[in-house]
Design a protein around this motif. Structure first.
Motif, PDB file in Angstrom:
ATOM      1  N   GLN A  94      28.156  46.825  32.770  1.00 25.29           N
ATOM      2  CA  GLN A  94      28.454  46.161  31.493  1.00 25.29           C
ATOM      3  C   GLN A  94      28.799  44.693  31.759  1.00 25.29           C
ATOM      4  O   GLN A  94      29.666  44.385  32.583  1.00 25.29           O
ATOM      5  CB  GLN A  94      29.595  46.848  30.763  1.00 25.29           C
ATOM      6  CG  GLN A  94      29.815  46.286  29.361  1.00 25.29           C
ATOM      7  CD  GLN A  94      30.784  47.112  28.546  1.00 25.29           C
ATOM      8  OE1 GLN A  94      31.702  47.694  29.101  1.00 25.29           O
ATOM      9  NE2 GLN A  94      30.606  47.137  27.226  1.00 25.29           N
ATOM     10  N   PRO A  95      28.096  43.790  31.062  1.00 25.81           N
ATOM     11  CA  PRO A  95      28.315  42.351  31.313  1.00 25.81           C
ATOM     12  C   PRO A  95      29.745  41.924  30.952  1.00 25.81           C
ATOM     13  O   PRO A  95      30.371  42.462  30.037  1.00 25.81           O
ATOM     14  CB  PRO A  95      27.300  41.672  30.404  1.00 25.81           C
ATOM     15  CG  PRO A  95      26.307  42.737  30.051  1.00 25.81           C
ATOM     16  CD  PRO A  95      27.043  44.022  30.065  1.00 25.81           C
ATOM     17  N   LYS A  96      30.243  40.918  31.673  1.00 24.12           N
ATOM     18  CA  LYS A  96      31.513  40.248  31.379  1.00 24.12           C
ATOM     19  C   LYS A  96      31.164  38.760  31.163  1.00 24.12           C
ATOM     20  O   LYS A  96      30.758  38.087  32.099  1.00 24.12           O
ATOM     21  CB  LYS A  96      32.506  40.443  32.521  1.00 24.12           C
ATOM     22  CG  LYS A  96      32.867  41.911  32.761  1.00 24.12           C
ATOM     23  CD  LYS A  96      33.594  42.131  34.077  1.00 24.12           C
ATOM     24  CE  LYS A  96      34.982  41.545  34.055  1.00 24.12           C
ATOM     25  NZ  LYS A  96      35.726  41.882  35.301  1.00 24.12           N
ATOM     26  N   VAL A  97      31.332  38.300  29.905  1.00 23.64           N
ATOM     27  CA  VAL A  97      30.854  36.956  29.524  1.00 23.64           C
ATOM     28  C   VAL A  97      32.035  35.992  29.430  1.00 23.64           C
ATOM     29  O   VAL A  97      33.055  36.283  28.789  1.00 23.64           O
ATOM     30  CB  VAL A  97      30.106  37.020  28.182  1.00 23.64           C
ATOM     31  CG1 VAL A  97      29.663  35.628  27.755  1.00 23.64           C
ATOM     32  CG2 VAL A  97      28.907  37.971  28.285  1.00 23.64           C
ATOM     33  N   ASP A  98      31.875  34.847  30.068  1.00 27.19           N
ATOM     34  CA  ASP A  98      32.868  33.761  29.979  1.00 27.19           C
ATOM     35  C   ASP A  98      32.630  33.031  28.657  1.00 27.19           C
ATOM     36  O   ASP A  98      31.638  32.301  28.497  1.00 27.19           O
ATOM     37  CB  ASP A  98      32.690  32.819  31.173  1.00 27.19           C
ATOM     38  CG  ASP A  98      33.793  31.759  31.218  1.00 27.19           C
ATOM     39  OD1 ASP A  98      34.372  31.434  30.154  1.00 27.19           O
ATOM     40  OD2 ASP A  98      34.050  31.247  32.316  1.00 27.19           O
ATOM     41  N   ILE A  99      33.555  33.247  27.674  1.00 29.54           N
ATOM     42  CA  ILE A  99      33.314  32.687  26.337  1.00 29.54           C
ATOM     43  C   ILE A  99      33.628  31.191  26.266  1.00 29.54           C
ATOM     44  O   ILE A  99      33.328  30.545  25.257  1.00 29.54           O
ATOM     45  CB  ILE A  99      34.134  33.449  25.275  1.00 29.54           C
ATOM     46  CG1 ILE A  99      35.629  33.394  25.604  1.00 29.54           C
ATOM     47  CG2 ILE A  99      33.656  34.881  25.164  1.00 29.54           C
ATOM     48  CD1 ILE A  99      36.503  34.008  24.520  1.00 29.54           C
ATOM     49  N   GLN A 100      34.243  30.663  27.295  1.00 25.23           N
ATOM     50  CA  GLN A 100      34.512  29.213  27.289  1.00 25.23           C
ATOM     51  C   GLN A 100      33.279  28.452  27.757  1.00 25.23           C
ATOM     52  O   GLN A 100      33.042  27.320  27.305  1.00 25.23           O
ATOM     53  CB  GLN A 100      35.713  28.910  28.204  1.00 25.23           C
ATOM     54  CG  GLN A 100      36.995  29.646  27.818  1.00 25.23           C
ATOM     55  CD  GLN A 100      37.464  29.331  26.402  1.00 25.23           C
ATOM     56  OE1 GLN A 100      37.255  28.222  25.885  1.00 25.23           O
ATOM     57  NE2 GLN A 100      38.095  30.321  25.758  1.00 25.23           N
ATOM     58  N   THR A 101      32.492  29.041  28.642  1.00 23.04           N
ATOM     59  CA  THR A 101      31.286  28.356  29.148  1.00 23.04           C
ATOM     60  C   THR A 101      29.996  29.006  28.660  1.00 23.04           C
ATOM     61  O   THR A 101      28.905  28.486  28.918  1.00 23.04           O
ATOM     62  CB  THR A 101      31.282  28.372  30.687  1.00 23.04           C
ATOM     63  OG1 THR A 101      31.207  29.746  31.128  1.00 23.04           O
ATOM     64  CG2 THR A 101      32.518  27.724  31.243  1.00 23.04           C
TER      65      THR A 101
ATOM     66  N   ASP B 148      39.633  34.166  28.454  1.00 25.42           N
ATOM     67  CA  ASP B 148      38.622  33.708  29.408  1.00 25.42           C
ATOM     68  C   ASP B 148      37.302  34.482  29.302  1.00 25.42           C
ATOM     69  O   ASP B 148      36.226  33.892  29.235  1.00 25.42           O
ATOM     70  CB  ASP B 148      39.147  33.828  30.837  1.00 25.42           C
ATOM     71  CG  ASP B 148      40.369  32.964  31.065  1.00 25.42           C
ATOM     72  OD1 ASP B 148      40.283  31.754  30.820  1.00 25.42           O
ATOM     73  OD2 ASP B 148      41.411  33.516  31.491  1.00 25.42           O
ATOM     74  N   ILE B 149      37.397  35.785  29.340  1.00 22.30           N
ATOM     75  CA  ILE B 149      36.189  36.619  29.473  1.00 22.30           C
ATOM     76  C   ILE B 149      36.237  37.736  28.436  1.00 22.30           C
ATOM     77  O   ILE B 149      37.304  38.289  28.139  1.00 22.30           O
ATOM     78  CB  ILE B 149      36.084  37.219  30.895  1.00 22.30           C
ATOM     79  CG1 ILE B 149      35.936  36.086  31.929  1.00 22.30           C
ATOM     80  CG2 ILE B 149      34.913  38.190  31.002  1.00 22.30           C
ATOM     81  CD1 ILE B 149      36.012  36.567  33.358  1.00 22.30           C
ATOM     82  N   ILE B 150      35.040  38.068  27.908  1.00 22.67           N
ATOM     83  CA  ILE B 150      34.907  39.166  26.952  1.00 22.67           C
ATOM     84  C   ILE B 150      33.963  40.212  27.544  1.00 22.67           C
ATOM     85  O   ILE B 150      32.923  39.892  28.118  1.00 22.67           O
ATOM     86  CB  ILE B 150      34.370  38.656  25.609  1.00 22.67           C
ATOM     87  CG1 ILE B 150      35.473  37.912  24.845  1.00 22.67           C
ATOM     88  CG2 ILE B 150      33.835  39.815  24.760  1.00 22.67           C
ATOM     89  CD1 ILE B 150      35.030  37.384  23.500  1.00 22.67           C
TER      90      ILE B 150
END
Length: 776
Positions: free
Chosen positions: A531-538, A739-741
């Motif tokens: 399952q992906p972990k996405v950096d929502i700031q970048t 940081d991450i979603i």
């Protein structure tokens, strides 16, 4: 097969007698047969010597007669002048006087001058002339017209040699009859020439043919005695022609007479043997009857003892048997005592004296003819830990006191048994209500006095209501249901648990899962998803979490929480962890070869975190697969930390030292998260999805998440929000400085090949305004 002592005694007596008689007969008959054969052989050798002497005497007779003929002046003159009529007349007359069958006259050079034999060939003449130089000391034989002739030649001199005169006897039937008349031995003369075999014999025609069937063996039996040439005879062979094998004489000594004598001796011995056996049987039966009568009395005495009765004394028995009878009586009493003790021990627990499991099942079968009441299973909480504290001896004393108290409490149970360890089974009839059971358990758990100390215990209880349609013949199922209820109380930390219909199926399902887990690992039933972990700031995806899935061939999809929990309880969790670790690293190595660089997080159990060797093993796996340390990270739960805090912190520090990132998973679900957070060497904290999923419409959740993020950020740790399922949630979390979603708003967990497709197609423009189609 007779088994009575009397029958065995008679058989043993007859066996010994029979063996002795038969041995004697075998030796006597063998010696007799050997002596008869020696006599026959000796007779045959004597007959053979006589036959040879007879032929030698005939040669001497011929020599003497020919000496007179060769010295006769008239015969010499006729030979010198070549007067054929006179020569023929003299030879004929002289031959008749000595009964010769042939007469010849040869020149000094071996040319035939006169002969009474018609049709002599040159080879015949040459063979005759050869006798003038190769003369035998006994007799000479020549072959003519497939017949053998005994010939003698003498020189005729005046005084010079002018001729050779010879005469011979034919080896015909008359010679054979003459030899048999003197020796009583049959004779056969065999002539083999020009591919033809001629036999002259005193034997009947059929036996002559039997001799001819062994013609190839005759040359091997010269001067030897054999019984293979002619059945019923001993035979020997004499070579008549210097062992060339073409002219033979056979002497046959009949075995008929000595065979008759041998058969008569054998038959007489068999008659004596039969009479002896009959007499022996009568004597043995009489003797065995007198000996076995008191033994039969003792047998009846022992049978009565075996039935548990007091036998009557044996009357008239020998002293030895009477002593044995008294011993049997004492033995019966001792056996009865031991039997009672063994029966008791087989049905009762050695420590407490209560019924054991086997006896409990038997008693339940008797008591539950009508299914009513309650079956209650009780065990002592943390008894193993208590055992280690107070010692095994004191723990045994505690179990004994516990059992005595179970027997003394009211309401009294119909059955009390100890199944094993600290597990007890009770049957109440009628059923015991829960309020009475609570009072019963309060009395049961009052402190016990052990070595001057008060020991308090707590118990867990599993109950089966027997009125729920049970079959009284299926006691095993009944006890298993009680164990399932007790296990439910243990797992769910309940004081009392009542078995509910359907829990048996769950229990069997759990057993199947535990049993099939090792098989699933080897047969490819388990697979990983990412399952992906996405950096929502970048708006970038640099990492993912690996999760395990199991598709069982019979049970279908099994949720990870279910089989991981069972694996932890059954001690198989390390097997799963090793598989996940190895498979994940292989996948990372494959992606690296494809030019894809990711950090993948794996979850470790409490058991894994107590292994101080694990950090070094993981480091070595990464190095051997040419992966950087940053390719892998680990996630742990607060519950895993609290199993053995000090050991876990030590192992986590080792992970930190080699450069692996560490995340606390499900933050906020425990009671000591804040206390431990400052102690753990972690890099990241994941906020549990129950707080995240409704933050866009629940002010309380929003406040908790906001506070948690501020706290975590204050400790210089990264924040991961799990379970985000809405676009609104992304925007709120970005504003809260998350940081991450990780959640379905981006993607559900995907297999490796599907994850790479998603990863490569990921576009930052979709992050700002994800469509509703991305919600899963």
């Amino acid at each position: 097969m007779p088994t009575s002592f009397r029958s065995r005694l008679i058989i043993a007596f007859l066996f010994i007698l029979t063996l002795t008689q038969l041995t004697t007969e075998v030796f006597v008959l063998s010696a007799t047969k050997r002596d008869y054969r020696q006599q026959q052989t000796q007779n045959l050798k004597i007959g053979s010597n006589f036959f040879v002497n007879m032929l030698s005497n005939r040669s001497e007779q011929l020599n003497q007669s020919l000496s007179l003929l060769s010295a006769d002046f008239g015969f010499k003159r006729a030979v010198a002048t070549g007067d054929q009529n006179t020569i023929s007349s003299v030879l004929s007359n002289h031959g008749r006087r000595i009964n010769a069958d042939a007469a010849i006259l040869l020149s000094p050079q071996g040319k035939l001058l006169s002969s009474s034999l018609q049709g002599l060939t040159k080879p015949n003449v040459d063979e005759l002339f050869a006798l003038t130089t190769n003369r035998s000391t006994t007799f000479d034989m020549v072959n003519y017209d497939h017949s053998s002739y005994q010939f003698v030649l003498q020189p005729v001199k005046t005084p010079t040699l002018i001729a050779w005169v010879g005469m011979g006897f034919s080896m015909d039937k008359n010679v054979a009859d003459q030899a048999k008349a003197i020796t009583g031995i049959d004779s056969s003369f065999i002539n083999q020439s020009a591919g033809r075999i001629n036999i002259v014999s005193t034997l009947p025609e059929a036996q002559q043919q039997d001799v001819l069937t062994h013609i190839s063996q005759l040359a091997k039996t010269v001067d030897e005695v054999s019984d293979d040439i002619l059945s019923g005879y001993l035979s020997t062979t004499i070579a008549l022609d210097n062992n060339s094998g073409h002219q033979l004489a056979l002497l046959h000594q009949s075995n008929a007479k000595w065979q008759q004598n041998y058969d008569a001796l054998r038959n007489n011995m068999l008659i004596v043997f039969a009479i002896t056996c009959l007499l022996a049987f009568m004597v043995a039966a009489w003797f065995a009857g007198g000996l076995t009568k008191p033994i039969y009395a003792l047998v009846n005495f022992a049978r009565t003892v075996g039935q548990g009765k007091d036998p009557r004394p044996i009357e008239g028995a020998p002293t030895e048997l009477q002593v044995l009878a008294n011993t049997l009586s004492i033995m019966r009493k001792n056996i009865q005592l031991r039997e009672n003790d063994l029966v008791y021990q087989s049905q009762h627990d050695n420590l407490t004296g209560l019924y054991n499991r086997v006896a409990a099942k038997q008693q339940l079968s008797l008591l539950l003819s009508k299914m009513h009441g309650s079956l209650v299973m009780i065990d002592i909480k943390n008894f193993r830990h208590l055992n280690n504290i107070i010692g095994f001896a004191n723990a045994d004393d505690l179990l004994v006191l516990f059992a005595r108290r179970l027997e003394s409490l009211s309401p009294k149970a119909q059955l009390i048994s100890r199944l094993d360890g600290d597990s007890f089974l009770l049957l109440f009839q009628p059923s015991i209500p829960l309020e009475k059971l609570d009072n019963y358990l309060r009395q049961l758990t009052n402190p016990f006095a052990i070595q001057g100390s008060k020991i308090s215990v707590n118990v867990r209880v599993g109950i089966v209501d027997l009125s729920s349609g049970y079959d009284s013949n299926d006691i095993d199922t009944l006890i298993r249901h009680a164990e399932i209820a007790l296990n439910q109380a243990r797992v769910e930390s309940l004081g009392i648990a009542i078995y509910q219909q359907g829990e048996d199926e769950r229990y069997l399902r759990e057993l199947m899962i535990i049993r099939d887990l090792p098989i699933a690992l080897t047969q490819g039933q388990l697979h990983l998803v990412f399952q992906p972990k996405v950096d929502i700031q970048t708006n970038h995806c640099h990492s993912a979490e690996t999760l395990i899935r199991w598709q069982h061939p019979e049970l279908g999809f099994i949720p990870p929480d279910e089989f991981i929990h069972l694996a932890e309880n059954s001690g198989n969790i390390s097997m799963i962890s090793d598989w996940v670790l190895t498979t994940t690293i292989k996948q990372l190595a494959q992606w690296q070869q494809q030019g894809i660089s990711l950090t993948v997080a794996i979850n470790l159990s409490a058991h894994d975190l107590t292994n101080p060797q694990l950090p070094l093993d993981i480091e070595q796996l990464l190095i051997s697969n040419n992966l950087p340390i940053t390719a892998l990270s680990i996630e742990i739960t607060e519950g895993a930390v609290m199993k053995d805090t000090q050991t876990v912190i030590t192992v986590l520090q080792q992970f930190r030292n080699i450069g692996l990132a560490i995340a606390i998973d499900d933050f906020g679900t425990g009671h000591s998260s804040l206390a431990y957070l400052k102690l753990l060497p972690v890099n990241e904290v994941k906020i549990e999805r129950s707080f995240i999923k409704d933050i866009h419409n629940d002010a309380t959740d929003l406040m908790i998440v906001d506070t948690s993020i501020r706290l975590i950020k204050g400790l210089n740790l990264s924040v991961v929000a799990e379970g985000v399922e809405s676009v609104e949630g992304i925007n709120i979390l970005r504003e809260l400085n998350c940081d991450i979603i990780q959640g379905y708003v981006y993607s559900k967990p995907l297999k490796a090949e599907d994850f790479i497709v998603w990863f490569q197609q990921f576009d930052q423009s979709n992050i700002h305004h994800p469509s509703k189609d991305t919600l899963r």
